[in-house]
Structures are given as C-alpha cells and as structure tokens.
Motif scaffolding. Structure first.
Motif, PDB file in Angstrom:
ATOM      1  N   ARG A   1      15.011   8.571  12.420  1.00  0.00           N
ATOM      2  CA  ARG A   1      15.845   8.132  13.547  1.00  0.00           C
ATOM      3  C   ARG A   1      15.365   8.736  14.866  1.00  0.00           C
ATOM      4  N   ILE A   2      15.075  10.045  14.869  1.00  0.00           N
ATOM      5  CA  ILE A   2      14.604  10.665  16.103  1.00  0.00           C
ATOM      6  C   ILE A   2      13.214  10.147  16.470  1.00  0.00           C
TER       7      ILE A   2
ATOM      8  N   GLY B   1      12.023   3.843  -0.780  1.00  0.00           N
ATOM      9  CA  GLY B   1      13.348   3.401  -1.209  1.00  0.00           C
ATOM     10  C   GLY B   1      14.417   3.424  -0.140  1.00  0.00           C
ATOM     11  N   TRP B   2      14.076   3.739   1.097  1.00  0.00           N
ATOM     12  CA  TRP B   2      15.043   3.729   2.192  1.00  0.00           C
ATOM     13  C   TRP B   2      15.030   2.332   2.817  1.00  0.00           C
ATOM     14  N   LEU B   3      15.579   1.358   2.100  1.00  0.00           N
ATOM     15  CA  LEU B   3      15.418  -0.047   2.476  1.00  0.00           C
ATOM     16  C   LEU B   3      16.184  -0.381   3.752  1.00  0.00           C
ATOM     17  N   ASP B   4      17.414   0.087   3.885  1.00  0.00           N
ATOM     18  CA  ASP B   4      18.194  -0.221   5.085  1.00  0.00           C
ATOM     19  C   ASP B   4      17.530   0.353   6.333  1.00  0.00           C
ATOM     20  N   ALA B   5      17.032   1.590   6.230  1.00  0.00           N
ATOM     21  CA  ALA B   5      16.339   2.192   7.370  1.00  0.00           C
ATOM     22  C   ALA B   5      15.071   1.413   7.694  1.00  0.00           C
ATOM     23  N   ALA B   6      14.349   0.967   6.672  1.00  0.00           N
ATOM     24  CA  ALA B   6      13.133   0.180   6.900  1.00  0.00           C
ATOM     25  C   ALA B   6      13.449  -1.132   7.601  1.00  0.00           C
ATOM     26  N   HIS B   7      14.522  -1.798   7.200  1.00  0.00           N
ATOM     27  CA  HIS B   7      14.875  -3.071   7.822  1.00  0.00           C
ATOM     28  C   HIS B   7      15.336  -2.880   9.258  1.00  0.00           C
ATOM     29  N   ILE B   8      15.931  -1.740   9.574  1.00  0.00           N
ATOM     30  CA  ILE B   8      16.268  -1.455  10.969  1.00  0.00           C
ATOM     31  C   ILE B   8      14.994  -1.378  11.802  1.00  0.00           C
ATOM     32  N   CYS B   9      13.976  -0.706  11.271  1.00  0.00           N
ATOM     33  CA  CYS B   9      12.696  -0.632  11.975  1.00  0.00           C
ATOM     34  C   CYS B   9      12.084  -2.023  12.148  1.00  0.00           C
ATOM     35  N   TYR B  10      12.183  -2.862  11.130  1.00  0.00           N
ATOM     36  CA  TYR B  10      11.621  -4.204  11.232  1.00  0.00           C
ATOM     37  C   TYR B  10      12.365  -5.048  12.271  1.00  0.00           C
TER      38      TYR B  10
ATOM     39  N   THR C   1       0.849  -1.189   0.000  1.00  0.00           N
ATOM     40  CA  THR C   1       0.000   0.000   0.000  1.00  0.00           C
ATOM     41  C   THR C   1       0.881   1.234   0.000  1.00  0.00           C
ATOM     42  N   GLN C   2       0.733   2.089  -0.979  1.00  0.00           N
ATOM     43  CA  GLN C   2       1.617   3.232  -1.138  1.00  0.00           C
ATOM     44  C   GLN C   2       1.145   4.410  -0.293  1.00  0.00           C
ATOM     45  N   PRO C   3       1.950   4.877   0.679  1.00  0.00           N
ATOM     46  CA  PRO C   3       1.579   6.053   1.440  1.00  0.00           C
ATOM     47  C   PRO C   3       1.862   7.318   0.647  1.00  0.00           C
ATOM     48  N   ALA C   4       1.531   8.461   1.256  1.00  0.00           N
ATOM     49  CA  ALA C   4       1.796   9.734   0.590  1.00  0.00           C
ATOM     50  C   ALA C   4       3.293   9.943   0.451  1.00  0.00           C
ATOM     51  N   GLN C   5       3.676  10.648  -0.616  1.00  0.00           N
ATOM     52  CA  GLN C   5       5.087  10.891  -0.871  1.00  0.00           C
ATOM     53  C   GLN C   5       5.614  11.920   0.126  1.00  0.00           C
ATOM     54  N   ALA C   6       6.712  11.589   0.766  1.00  0.00           N
ATOM     55  CA  ALA C   6       7.337  12.472   1.744  1.00  0.00           C
ATOM     56  C   ALA C   6       8.619  13.031   1.157  1.00  0.00           C
ATOM     57  N   THR C   7       9.043  14.174   1.666  1.00  0.00           N
ATOM     58  CA  THR C   7      10.279  14.788   1.213  1.00  0.00           C
ATOM     59  C   THR C   7      11.468  14.161   1.920  1.00  0.00           C
ATOM     60  N   GLU C   8      12.651  14.455   1.400  1.00  0.00           N
ATOM     61  CA  GLU C   8      13.861  13.898   2.004  1.00  0.00           C
ATOM     62  C   GLU C   8      14.061  14.409   3.432  1.00  0.00           C
ATOM     63  N   ASP C   9      13.743  15.675   3.663  1.00  0.00           N
ATOM     64  CA  ASP C   9      13.890  16.235   5.004  1.00  0.00           C
ATOM     65  C   ASP C   9      12.969  15.531   5.999  1.00  0.00           C
TER      66      ASP C   9
ATOM     67  N   THR D   1       6.685  -0.807  12.889  1.00  0.00           N
ATOM     68  CA  THR D   1       6.540  -1.550  11.634  1.00  0.00           C
ATOM     69  C   THR D   1       5.963  -0.660  10.540  1.00  0.00           C
ATOM     70  N   SER D   2       4.959   0.137  10.886  1.00  0.00           N
ATOM     71  CA  SER D   2       4.378   1.046   9.903  1.00  0.00           C
ATOM     72  C   SER D   2       5.378   2.109   9.464  1.00  0.00           C
ATOM     73  N   LEU D   3       6.214   2.569  10.384  1.00  0.00           N
ATOM     74  CA  LEU D   3       7.278   3.503  10.010  1.00  0.00           C
ATOM     75  C   LEU D   3       8.232   2.856   9.010  1.00  0.00           C
ATOM     76  N   GLY D   4       8.558   1.581   9.248  1.00  0.00           N
ATOM     77  CA  GLY D   4       9.394   0.864   8.287  1.00  0.00           C
ATOM     78  C   GLY D   4       8.738   0.717   6.932  1.00  0.00           C
ATOM     79  N   ASP D   5       7.415   0.527   6.903  1.00  0.00           N
ATOM     80  CA  ASP D   5       6.707   0.417   5.625  1.00  0.00           C
ATOM     81  C   ASP D   5       6.798   1.714   4.825  1.00  0.00           C
ATOM     82  N   ILE D   6       6.704   2.857   5.519  1.00  0.00           N
ATOM     83  CA  ILE D   6       6.826   4.144   4.832  1.00  0.00           C
ATOM     84  C   ILE D   6       8.219   4.303   4.246  1.00  0.00           C
ATOM     85  N   LEU D   7       9.239   3.977   5.021  1.00  0.00           N
ATOM     86  CA  LEU D   7      10.614   4.101   4.530  1.00  0.00           C
ATOM     87  C   LEU D   7      10.869   3.141   3.371  1.00  0.00           C
ATOM     88  N   ARG D   8      10.324   1.962   3.460  1.00  0.00           N
ATOM     89  CA  ARG D   8      10.492   0.972   2.389  1.00  0.00           C
ATOM     90  C   ARG D   8       9.835   1.440   1.101  1.00  0.00           C
ATOM     91  N   ALA D   9       8.647   2.037   1.211  1.00  0.00           N
ATOM     92  CA  ALA D   9       7.940   2.516   0.024  1.00  0.00           C
ATOM     93  C   ALA D   9       8.681   3.656  -0.657  1.00  0.00           C
TER      94      ALA D   9
END
Length: 565
Positions: free
Chosen positions: A397-398, A426-435, A383-391, A416-424
């Motif tokens: 992390r915070i 393209g921030w795969l490493d950050a998403a896997h840290i959340c998982y 499920t694709q969430p809204a597009q977020a900016t890089e900032d 887990t939901s935070l990881g899903d947003i990062l994964r969607a």
C-alpha cells in the motif's frame, strides 16, 4: 334336451370355503359374495349340479384359511411403502410439489383382525410455488444477494443514469458496512485480516471510481482520491512531519546506553520523515529535508526529478558542503549512518532512474539478482517471482501510494508488476487493486485473452462466477467506466456473464429482473460498434431464446426483433 336346458331351480350353490362365512356362491363365481375370499379353483366351472355335488371338496382346515402374509407383503427396509415427495422444476422459478399423505383403511379380510386399521401412503394435492419463496433469503445467502443487488446497472430501462448512480452508491455503502462488520479480529489472524481488509478496500475503490469524474493518471482529483484511499493509516501520522527546523541528530538522547538502538531509531525517523514528504507528493520538501540532514545522495536523486532550479540548488549546496574549506567546521548529520529496509523508497528511486517495471525487483527480498527480478510488463504473469514474507507484502500500500503521488514515465508498468507479485503470493484483492489503478498496462478482458490480468474483479479462474461478489464488482466497475468522459460504453466479455446471471435470476423466480438484464445485454450489443470476438452469434442466439422464454413466462414483451435489426 332336458339335461342341456337345466332350470335355475336345479342349480346348486356352493358354500364359501371359510367356515366363519355363511355366503353361498354360484359354481362359476371366483370370489365369495359375502367375504370376498377367493373360491377354490379346483372346481370346474362347467360341472352339472350332480357332478358338483359329487366333486364338492371337503371343508378347509384352519391352517388353509390363514394366508401366508410374508409372501404377500415382503419386507420393505427402504420404507418405500411410506411414499416420498415428488418435486419438479419449471422455468421462471416454479416448483410443482406433491407430498404423500397417509390414510387409514379398515378391513375384515382373512389374516387381519376384525376392524383393524391399515395405514397406507396415498398421493395428495399438487402445489405450485416459487423457488424464492420456498428457499427464503434468511436461509440462503444466494437468494438474499440476488434480491438485494441493484442490477442491471448499465443500460437499464428502469431509470436514468443519475438515479441509477444513487442506487449504486447506496448499495456499495451497505456492502462496505457488511464487510467491515465481518472483519476478523486482527490479533492472531494476520493474513486472514489482511485479505478481508483488502476486500473492503476493493469495494471502496469501486465507490471512489463511481463518485469521481475523470480517469486514473490524469493528475486531477481522481488521482488524489485514489491515493488517499490506498494510503495506509499508521500510528504517529498525526505528528508534525513538516517541521525540519531541528536536525534529527540533535534530538537524540546522548545518555542512552545502547548506541546501536539509538542509531536505529534515528534512521527510522529520518527515513520516515523523508517518506512522509513523498507520500504527499512534496518532492521539494523532501529535497529540503534531505539537504538539512546531509543526506546528499537522497537530495541529488530527488532534486533531479523536480526541476532545473531545484537540481541547481542541490548541486550548489552539495559543493559548498563537501568541497569547501569551511565544510569541516560544522558537524555532519549523515554521520548517523542512516540505514533501513525501505522497500517503497527503493522502488520509487528506481522509477526515478527510469527502470519502469524492473523497479519492482526492489520490492522483493534482496537475494540473488534472478530472484529479485519482477515480472516485466508484457510477460505472462504466471512467471513466479521470489517468495516474499508477509511483512514485505504488507508494504504494497505504501509502495503504491508513493508511485501514485510521484508520477514518472512507465510507472503504470511498475504498478502492474507489483500486482503480479501480489497475485503470485495469493493476495488477489490487492493485486486487482493494482491492476485497476493501472488500466493502461493491465488488460481487463475475457479469461482466454493473451496476457489478461483480470476478468471478474476479486476472483480468478474458471470457477470465478461462483463468487457473486466478483460479478457484482465487475458490473459496478463497468458502470463506473461508462460515467467517465470518453469511457467505454460496455465491457464486451461481461455480456456472457450477464446472461448467465439472468438465468440465475429466472431460476429463482426473479423474472422481471431477468428480463431487464436481457434488454440491457441486447442494448449493449447493439451499441457496441467496434466489434468483439465475445459478441458472437451463439451469444445472440442464446440471448434471443432466453428472452423469448421470459416473454412467454411473464406475458410481457420487450420487442427483441427490433433490438437485433
């Protein structure tokens, strides 16, 4: 009778058709005994001496003596006459190689100059070598990676768990140093730098999980270590953030010309101080600071999540401050109109309200409600969430640190939901840290499992195994889980990947390591008593077949029959 039994003295010899050759040959000869030139085929082999004399052909002309070289040696634009090397591969990384060699031959045949050399390609000796010796580790990073890894990590017969843990930590430290040294320059490479930094952070998380006992979410030293690892280091953290004696409004310079900029700076300071308390898990300190700054909405929310005494104190002070006759005699700090887009605080306050996974909607841009909804727990991460900016994505992390420092019910679903947003995004490493820090709600299994969040750590998709780092991270994570009390002995879905990795080792000539992997896989299957669809019969048959090939190639047996009984 006399004509049929002609004596040898009457047999006439025929001269060679080459004028420069003095050879004389019998009538039945096919080639000249002197120069080897083919004799004229028009002469019958059954002629008598008298007939041979009568049928003797005239001497050949000069044009007939030189053969047509273009018809005998056609053009060779592909240079096939030079030869080519022949290579064949065998089991165990063996290579049979034959490189052609060129030899020079001298001939005096017609059409060539007398004594002229002729270069000809000929086969040479066959050499047998190892693929890892031919393709060195300096030239091929895959060979270097295979040679340096400490696997098999779990169920290895080479050493004990204690010694293997030391080897694992030494390898992880070395890998972290390599990745840190390869970090790109931060200026001008924001996204690339963030992704490389997250990969280093992923390796550090695996190290933290290996070093510390316990599990994530137990509130013990494991939680503290993970929180310290994830917390971002920002400028100004060394300042004293716990000094609440001077109100923020009193520190403002009243002589500044731009009052809007002044209020903005005050707001950042107030919210920054409040966030700093919560990052350390000091909710009581955050309540005291909020009351000091007349941030009663913040104080009431935070006080409700501490205990009854703190909540009673906040309500009493609020009544005294807002609903008493003396309330208007003292200046109010909240006249500063504290504002700010603090994504992490928004998520945390929503968790305090019991929103669970839906609280991560506060992490996304505040657009329409449909765009702000995050992926709830249990729903497919596609499920694709809204597009977020890089900032905004950099605030993950915070946000994660605040959640880990202030545990609430269903907070793992929010992670887990935070990881899903990062994964969607393209921030795969950050998403896997959340998982990894929310294993209760993030399924770690095979790629075909329903609602699976990660399979190989640091990679995704069917081509994930091409990334050796992803496989190494997953195997090291399996070892980290096995060292915890009550942890799983092995990951069933990973055993098939281990077998493929063992094939890689055997193909490059690391037969000893490949055989150790076979033994480790067999022990893992034998020790896993719960049953798993990933430990199927085909895996067992392939493992047994590969193990027998390793035994035949190395001459060392490990007794597969006893392992599968």
């Amino acid at each position: 009778m006399l004509s049929r039994l002609a004596s040898p003295q009457l047999e006439q010899l025929l001269p060679c058709p080459d004028p420069g050759c003095e050879g004389e040959n019998k009538a039945k000869a096919k080639f000249c005994c002197e120069c080897g030139r083919p004799l004229t085929s028009g002469v019958s082999r059954s002629v008598t001496p008298i007939m041979a004399t009568a049928a003797q052909p005239p001497p050949p002309t000069a044009a007939a003596t030189i053969p047509d070289m273009s018809t005998q040696y056609p053009p060779d634009p592909l240079h096939r006459a030079r030869g080519c090397p022949i290579v064949t591969f065998g089991f165990g990384g063996k290579m049979c190689v034959m490189f052609p060699q060129t030899v020079q031959r001298f001939t005096s045949h017609v059409g060539y100059e007398s004594g002229a050399p002729i270069t000809k390609a000929m086969p040479s000796a066959v050499r047998i070598s190892k693929l890892k010796d031919v393709v060195g580790s300096d030239q091929n990073p895959t060979v270097a990676s295979l040679a340096s890894f400490v696997g098999p990590v779990l169920n290895d017969s080479k050493g004990s768990t204690k010694s293997k843990k030391k080897e694992v930590l030494a390898y992880v430290d070395k890998r972290i140093e390599e990745l840190t040294a390869a970090l790109p320059v931060q200026e001008g490479l924001g996204v690339e730098y963030r992704h490389a930094e997250n990969r280093v952070l992923l390796w550090r998380l695996i190290k933290t999980l290996t070093e510390n006992d316990g599990s994530i979410g137990d509130g013990d030293k494991m939680d503290i270590a993970v929180r310290a690892l994830v917390q971002p280091i920002e400028k100004g953290d060394e300042n004293d953030q716990g000094n609440f004696s001077v109100p923020a409004y009193a520190q403002a310079d009243g002589h500044q010309q731009d009052e809007d900029a002044e209020n903005c700076e005050r707001s950042k300071k107030v919210l920054g101080e409040l966030e700093a308390c919560l990052v350390k898990g000091d909710r009581s300190g955050a309540v005291e600071y909020a009351m000091q700054e007349d941030l009663w909405a913040h104080a009431l929310i935070l006080g409700s999540c501490v205990n009854k005494d703190v909540w009673k104190k906040v309500v009493t002070n609020f009544v005294e401050r807002e609903l008493s006759q003396s309330a208007g005699k003292t200046p109010r700090q909240d006249r500063l109109n504290v504002t700010g887009d603090k994504q992490a605080l928004r998520v945390l306050y929503s968790l305090f309200a019991g929103s669970g996974a839906a609280s991560i909607s506060e992490f996304l841009p505040a657009a329409t409600p449909q765009q702000r909804l995050g992926t709830p727990f249990g729903v497919s991460p596609q499920t694709q969430p809204a597009q977020a900016t890089e900032d905004q994505l950099q605030q993950w992390r915070i946000t994660l640190t605040l959640i880990l420092a202030n545990r609430t019910p269903r907070d793992t679903e929010a992670i887990t939901s935070l990881g899903d947003i990062l994964r969607a995004h393209g921030w795969l490493d950050a998403a896997h840290i959340c998982y990894l820090v929310s294993p209760q709600s993030s399924l770690h299994s095979g790629i075909d499992a329903p609602h699976v969040r990660l399979t190989l750590i640091g990679a995704e998709g069917t081509t994930a195994f091409s990334d050796l780092d992803a496989y190494y991270l997953t195997e090291l994570y399996e070892f980290a889980l096995s060292t915890k009390q009550g942890g799983a002995s092995s990951l069933p879905f990973l055993q098939g990947y281990k077998l493929v990795h063992a094939w890689w080792l055997a193909d490059f000539g690391y037969l000893t390591e490949a055989q150790r992997y076979c033994e480790a896989i067999a022990n893992a299957i034998k020790g896993y008593t719960k049953g798993s669809p990933y430990l199927h019969r085909q895996l067992l048959e392939n493992l047994k077949e590969f193990g027998e090939l390793c035994e035949a190639a190395s001459g060392h047996s490990i007794g597969y029959s006893s392992l599968f009984l």
